[in-house]
Design a protein around this motif. Sequence first.
Motif, PDB file in Angstrom:
ATOM      1  N   ALA A  55       0.829  -1.207   0.000  1.00 46.33           N
ATOM      2  CA  ALA A  55       0.000   0.000   0.000  1.00 46.33           C
ATOM      3  C   ALA A  55       0.864   1.258   0.000  1.00 46.33           C
ATOM      4  O   ALA A  55       0.546   2.247  -0.674  1.00 46.33           O
ATOM      5  CB  ALA A  55      -0.925  -0.003   1.214  1.00 46.33           C
ATOM      6  N   GLY A  56       1.972   1.217   0.734  1.00 47.64           N
ATOM      7  CA  GLY A  56       2.867   2.366   0.782  1.00 47.64           C
ATOM      8  C   GLY A  56       3.504   2.665  -0.561  1.00 47.64           C
ATOM      9  O   GLY A  56       3.874   3.818  -0.836  1.00 47.64           O
ATOM     10  N   ALA A  57       3.608   1.652  -1.398  1.00 51.49           N
ATOM     11  CA  ALA A  57       4.151   1.832  -2.755  1.00 51.49           C
ATOM     12  C   ALA A  57       3.060   2.255  -3.738  1.00 51.49           C
ATOM     13  O   ALA A  57       3.339   2.381  -4.938  1.00 51.49           O
ATOM     14  CB  ALA A  57       4.799   0.537  -3.223  1.00 51.49           C
ATOM     15  N   GLY A  58       1.845   2.445  -3.236  1.00 52.62           N
ATOM     16  CA  GLY A  58       0.757   2.887  -4.103  1.00 52.62           C
ATOM     17  C   GLY A  58       0.060   1.784  -4.852  1.00 52.62           C
ATOM     18  O   GLY A  58      -0.621   2.030  -5.850  1.00 52.62           O
ATOM     19  N   SER A  59       0.206   0.544  -4.376  1.00 49.17           N
ATOM     20  CA  SER A  59      -0.352  -0.591  -5.079  1.00 49.17           C
ATOM     21  C   SER A  59      -1.420  -1.285  -4.234  1.00 49.17           C
ATOM     22  O   SER A  59      -1.735  -0.871  -3.122  1.00 49.17           O
ATOM     23  CB  SER A  59       0.764  -1.581  -5.452  1.00 49.17           C
ATOM     24  OG  SER A  59       0.268  -2.577  -6.320  1.00 49.17           O
ATOM     25  N   LEU A  60      -1.971  -2.358  -4.781  1.00 48.06           N
ATOM     26  CA  LEU A  60      -3.050  -3.102  -4.150  1.00 48.06           C
ATOM     27  C   LEU A  60      -2.555  -4.480  -3.740  1.00 48.06           C
ATOM     28  O   LEU A  60      -1.905  -5.186  -4.537  1.00 48.06           O
ATOM     29  CB  LEU A  60      -4.227  -3.261  -5.132  1.00 48.06           C
ATOM     30  CG  LEU A  60      -5.401  -4.139  -4.692  1.00 48.06           C
ATOM     31  CD1 LEU A  60      -6.177  -3.460  -3.567  1.00 48.06           C
ATOM     32  CD2 LEU A  60      -6.324  -4.432  -5.870  1.00 48.06           C
ATOM     33  N   GLY A  61      -2.863  -4.890  -2.515  1.00 52.90           N
ATOM     34  CA  GLY A  61      -2.533  -6.219  -2.038  1.00 52.90           C
ATOM     35  C   GLY A  61      -3.792  -7.026  -1.775  1.00 52.90           C
ATOM     36  O   GLY A  61      -4.868  -6.470  -1.579  1.00 52.90           O
ATOM     37  N   PHE A  62      -3.645  -8.347  -1.784  1.00 56.55           N
ATOM     38  CA  PHE A  62      -4.769  -9.249  -1.560  1.00 56.55           C
ATOM     39  C   PHE A  62      -4.532 -10.098  -0.317  1.00 56.55           C
ATOM     40  O   PHE A  62      -3.457 -10.679  -0.151  1.00 56.55           O
ATOM     41  CB  PHE A  62      -4.975 -10.163  -2.765  1.00 56.55           C
ATOM     42  CG  PHE A  62      -5.693  -9.513  -3.911  1.00 56.55           C
ATOM     43  CD1 PHE A  62      -7.041  -9.745  -4.129  1.00 56.55           C
ATOM     44  CD2 PHE A  62      -5.010  -8.646  -4.758  1.00 56.55           C
ATOM     45  CE1 PHE A  62      -7.706  -9.137  -5.190  1.00 56.55           C
ATOM     46  CE2 PHE A  62      -5.661  -8.026  -5.812  1.00 56.55           C
ATOM     47  CZ  PHE A  62      -7.014  -8.273  -6.028  1.00 56.55           C
ATOM     48  N   VAL A  63      -5.538 -10.168   0.520  1.00 52.23           N
ATOM     49  CA  VAL A  63      -5.516 -11.049   1.682  1.00 52.23           C
ATOM     50  C   VAL A  63      -5.876 -12.453   1.212  1.00 52.23           C
ATOM     51  O   VAL A  63      -6.937 -12.649   0.620  1.00 52.23           O
ATOM     52  CB  VAL A  63      -6.516 -10.577   2.756  1.00 52.23           C
ATOM     53  CG1 VAL A  63      -6.565 -11.572   3.912  1.00 52.23           C
ATOM     54  CG2 VAL A  63      -6.152  -9.179   3.247  1.00 52.23           C
ATOM     55  N   PRO A  64      -5.034 -13.464   1.450  1.00 54.23           N
ATOM     56  CA  PRO A  64      -5.371 -14.827   1.040  1.00 54.23           C
ATOM     57  C   PRO A  64      -6.334 -15.464   2.039  1.00 54.23           C
ATOM     58  O   PRO A  64      -6.055 -15.524   3.231  1.00 54.23           O
ATOM     59  CB  PRO A  64      -4.010 -15.538   1.044  1.00 54.23           C
ATOM     60  CG  PRO A  64      -3.208 -14.799   2.054  1.00 54.23           C
ATOM     61  CD  PRO A  64      -3.682 -13.375   2.043  1.00 54.23           C
ATOM     62  N   ALA A  65      -7.469 -15.958   1.524  1.00 54.28           N
ATOM     63  CA  ALA A  65      -8.448 -16.605   2.397  1.00 54.28           C
ATOM     64  C   ALA A  65      -8.224 -18.099   2.513  1.00 54.28           C
ATOM     65  O   ALA A  65      -8.793 -18.752   3.395  1.00 54.28           O
ATOM     66  CB  ALA A  65      -9.872 -16.343   1.881  1.00 54.28           C
ATOM     67  N   GLY A  66      -7.402 -18.672   1.623  1.00 53.82           N
ATOM     68  CA  GLY A  66      -7.176 -20.104   1.621  1.00 53.82           C
ATOM     69  C   GLY A  66      -6.559 -20.599   2.913  1.00 53.82           C
ATOM     70  O   GLY A  66      -5.680 -19.940   3.488  1.00 53.82           O
ATOM     71  N   TYR A  67      -7.032 -21.749   3.399  1.00 57.05           N
ATOM     72  CA  TYR A  67      -6.550 -22.398   4.615  1.00 57.05           C
ATOM     73  C   TYR A  67      -6.908 -21.625   5.887  1.00 57.05           C
ATOM     74  O   TYR A  67      -6.384 -21.919   6.958  1.00 57.05           O
ATOM     75  CB  TYR A  67      -5.026 -22.616   4.584  1.00 57.05           C
ATOM     76  CG  TYR A  67      -4.488 -23.146   3.292  1.00 57.05           C
ATOM     77  CD1 TYR A  67      -5.014 -24.308   2.723  1.00 57.05           C
ATOM     78  CD2 TYR A  67      -3.458 -22.484   2.614  1.00 57.05           C
ATOM     79  CE1 TYR A  67      -4.522 -24.796   1.516  1.00 57.05           C
ATOM     80  CE2 TYR A  67      -2.965 -22.974   1.417  1.00 57.05           C
ATOM     81  CZ  TYR A  67      -3.501 -24.121   0.874  1.00 57.05           C
ATOM     82  OH  TYR A  67      -3.007 -24.607  -0.320  1.00 57.05           O
TER      83      TYR A  67
END
Length: 292
Positions: free
Chosen positions: A29-41
């Motif tokens: 996020a600090g780099a201005g991008s989007l991250g995804f939370v993995p729901a698997g497991y």
Amino acid sequence: MRSLDLTSPVVAAPMAGGPTTPELLRAVAGAGSLGFVPAGYRSAAQLADDVAEARTVAGDVGVNLFVPEREPVDLEAVRRYRDLIAAEVEALGAAVGPVVEHDDDDWDAKVDLLVRDPVPWVSFTFGLPDASVVSRLRRAGSRLLLTVTDADEARAAAELDPDGLIVQSAAAGGHRGTFDQRRAPGTDDLRTLVGAVRAATGVPVVAAGGLSDASAIRDVLDAGAEAVAVGTALLRTDEAGTRPTHREALADPASTSSTMRAFTGRVARGIRTAFSDRYEDQPRRPTRPCTT
């Protein structure tokens, strides 16, 4: 022409099992991008906590869901494989879990959670959600990405009218998101896949698989991708939760990677080990992927 309207053409792929951490999402996020939370497991309750924590450090995040297998489990085949590897796994100081007759990764509860508490983006791996799930999440305000590995999967996915398609090539590290885990997925390079999917659907594409430097990213963007998802390239960052042994193997010039099923039964690309070489021929199709 439709657009994903992302703030950055590079997003962080979800890496289940530990590598994706709140610290990594903060850095993304600090780099201005989007991250995804993995729901698997993760259970739905654990996912709720993960999303809440991610929001405190990263603001807007996406969530990646594993689509449950629809085919019946070959339990006897899973038991045979479990018994075959148990002694060696235990000798390494690990434990082999019980054979679970049914495991949908808490699918319904996770969908319900994301309808009640929506996130900007929801992505799907290992198949397509039902149209009713798509409709519920869209009404909740989420935009949707479907993972595909060839043009035929892309055509089927396009019928659900997603906001974009994650096009994953054979070079992608970790599990391959192919719909049918019983078949051997294609081996086309990412640039070829991006062109084929764009031609077949016209849906915006996020390219994934083997993107380790700026020139590789530029190549697939030039081929028609609107964005890329990187995962393996982040595994050795300070913020990633990658285990020390894995970090060392990634940096070892003697390490080689290959497509394998030995660890989970699912098609995956990972670092070759004596274990993967020894047991690669055991979890054969049509056995359902072992997710225990």
